[in-house]
Scaffold this motif. Structure first.
Motif, PDB file in Angstrom:
ATOM      1  N   GLU B   1     -17.351 -17.812  -2.618  1.00 61.17           N
ATOM      2  CA  GLU B   1     -17.168 -16.364  -2.483  1.00 61.17           C
ATOM      3  C   GLU B   1     -17.715 -15.678  -3.734  1.00 61.17           C
ATOM      4  OE1 GLU B   1     -12.942 -15.422  -2.229  1.00 61.17           O
ATOM      5  OE2 GLU B   1     -12.604 -16.079  -4.256  1.00 61.17           O
ATOM      6  N   SER B  24     -16.728  -3.941  -8.215  1.00 62.54           N
ATOM      7  CA  SER B  24     -16.460  -4.389  -6.849  1.00 62.54           C
ATOM      8  C   SER B  24     -15.580  -5.639  -6.918  1.00 62.54           C
ATOM      9  CB  SER B  24     -17.758  -4.713  -6.108  1.00 62.54           C
ATOM     10  OG  SER B  24     -18.509  -3.551  -5.892  1.00 62.54           O
ATOM     11  N   SER B  27     -13.841  -9.973  -2.239  1.00 56.92           N
ATOM     12  CA  SER B  27     -13.538  -9.545  -0.883  1.00 56.92           C
ATOM     13  C   SER B  27     -12.091  -9.888  -0.512  1.00 56.92           C
ATOM     14  CB  SER B  27     -14.496 -10.232   0.094  1.00 56.92           C
ATOM     15  OG  SER B  27     -14.191  -9.877   1.423  1.00 56.92           O
ATOM     16  N   GLY B  28     -11.370  -8.880  -0.023  1.00 59.79           N
ATOM     17  CA  GLY B  28      -9.972  -9.083   0.354  1.00 59.79           C
ATOM     18  C   GLY B  28      -8.981  -8.717  -0.723  1.00 59.79           C
ATOM     19  N   THR B  30      -7.175  -6.176  -3.104  1.00 62.04           N
ATOM     20  CA  THR B  30      -6.958  -4.729  -3.011  1.00 62.04           C
ATOM     21  C   THR B  30      -6.593  -4.094  -4.343  1.00 62.04           C
ATOM     22  OG1 THR B  30      -4.616  -5.010  -2.466  1.00 62.04           O
ATOM     23  CG2 THR B  30      -6.173  -4.994  -0.618  1.00 62.04           C
ATOM     24  N   ASN B  71     -13.034   0.931   0.353  1.00 56.99           N
ATOM     25  CA  ASN B  71     -13.448  -0.472   0.404  1.00 56.99           C
ATOM     26  C   ASN B  71     -12.917  -1.255  -0.801  1.00 56.99           C
ATOM     27  OD1 ASN B  71     -15.009   0.448  -1.686  1.00 56.99           O
ATOM     28  ND2 ASN B  71     -16.962  -0.272  -0.871  1.00 56.99           N
ATOM     29  N   TYR B  72     -12.045  -0.644  -1.578  1.00 56.33           N
ATOM     30  CA  TYR B  72     -11.357  -1.217  -2.737  1.00 56.33           C
ATOM     31  C   TYR B  72     -12.212  -1.331  -3.982  1.00 56.33           C
ATOM     32  CZ  TYR B  72      -8.052  -2.299   0.923  1.00 56.33           C
ATOM     33  OH  TYR B  72      -7.210  -2.203   1.996  1.00 56.33           O
ATOM     34  N   SER B  73     -13.469  -0.935  -3.919  1.00 55.90           N
ATOM     35  CA  SER B  73     -14.247  -0.866  -5.143  1.00 55.90           C
ATOM     36  C   SER B  73     -13.691   0.264  -6.004  1.00 55.90           C
ATOM     37  CB  SER B  73     -15.734  -0.648  -4.840  1.00 55.90           C
ATOM     38  OG  SER B  73     -15.934   0.630  -4.262  1.00 55.90           O
TER      39      SER B  73
END
Lengths: 113, 111
Positions: B1, B24, B27-28, B30, B71-73
């Motif tokens: 990942e 960023s 992924s996943g 938060t 998108n949590y970025s």
């Protein structure tokens, strides 16, 4: 308020010898403890963490640390140091799971051949 | 990942200008955390965002601000730059195992 102390600015060790980098902490409640390593001009690399369970935590690259609640310590250890272990090491604590990390001032580890 | 990515890697600004740093998370993840590593001052906590909300703030003036996107970025903005803002700014995201993964940082130089 939470705090972390790393009493040694620098630790010098000969290659092949055991190494210890000291860390003591102060936090209300249960501590969540971490060790990170930083190489020059790089971010922090995770070594190990203590959340709960066994007091002896094994991490990356042969490092381990022992959580000692009575002494409020979380010293980082390695049985046999490598020259490539030379870097800046940070201990950190969080008072809650997923909360902000408070870092010690860092300890420069130098391993000589 | 993919790990935590930060941009730009280096940023040079003039005193009084504004700087925008981006992060960023994995992924996943938060939760995003920002830290400042200034020479001689160690790693100082700046901001914590989770699910788009600011959860905690370190002892920094209001000209340090940020936000987290759907998108949590995340973005860190520093207004009215001062010479002492020169530092490495690190972003981290939190995994389900409560491990924090850090990016490689943005080196901000104020001249």
């Amino acid at each position: 308020a939470q705090s972390v102390a790393q009493p040694e600015d620098q630790v010098n060790v000969a290659e092949g010898n055991p190494l210890t980098v000291k860390c003591t902490y102060s936090v209300s409640g249960n501590p969540y403890l971490f060790w990170y390593v930083q190489y020059p001009n790089r971010g922090l690399q995770f070594l190990l963490k203590y959340i709960t369970g066994d007091n002896l935590v094994k991490g990356s690259y042969g490092f381990e640390a022992e959580f000692n609640k009575s002494q409020t310590s979380f010293h980082l250890k390695k049985p046999s140091a490598l020259v490539s272990d030379s870097a800046l090491y940070f201990c950190a604590v969080s008072a809650i799971q997923g909360g902000k990390l408070i870092f010690g001032q860092g300890t420069e580890l130098s391993v000589k051949p | 990942e993919a790990g935590v990515t930060q941009s730009p890697t280096h940023l040079i600004k003039t005193r009084g200008q504004q700087a925008t740093l981006r992060c960023s998370p994995i992924s996943g993840h938060t939760s995003v955390y920002w830290y400042q590593q200034a020479l001689g001052l160690g790693l100082q906590f700046l901001l914590w965002y989770d699910e788009g909300e600011e959860r905690n703030r370190g002892n920094f003036p209001p000209r340090f601000s940020g936000r987290q996107f759907p998108n949590y970025s995340s973005e860190l903005n520093v207004n009215a730059l001062e010479l002492e803002d020169s530092a490495l700014y690190l972003c981290a995201s939190l995994g389900e195992d409560y491990g924090y993964t850090f990016g490689s940082g943005t080196r901000l130089t104020v001249v």
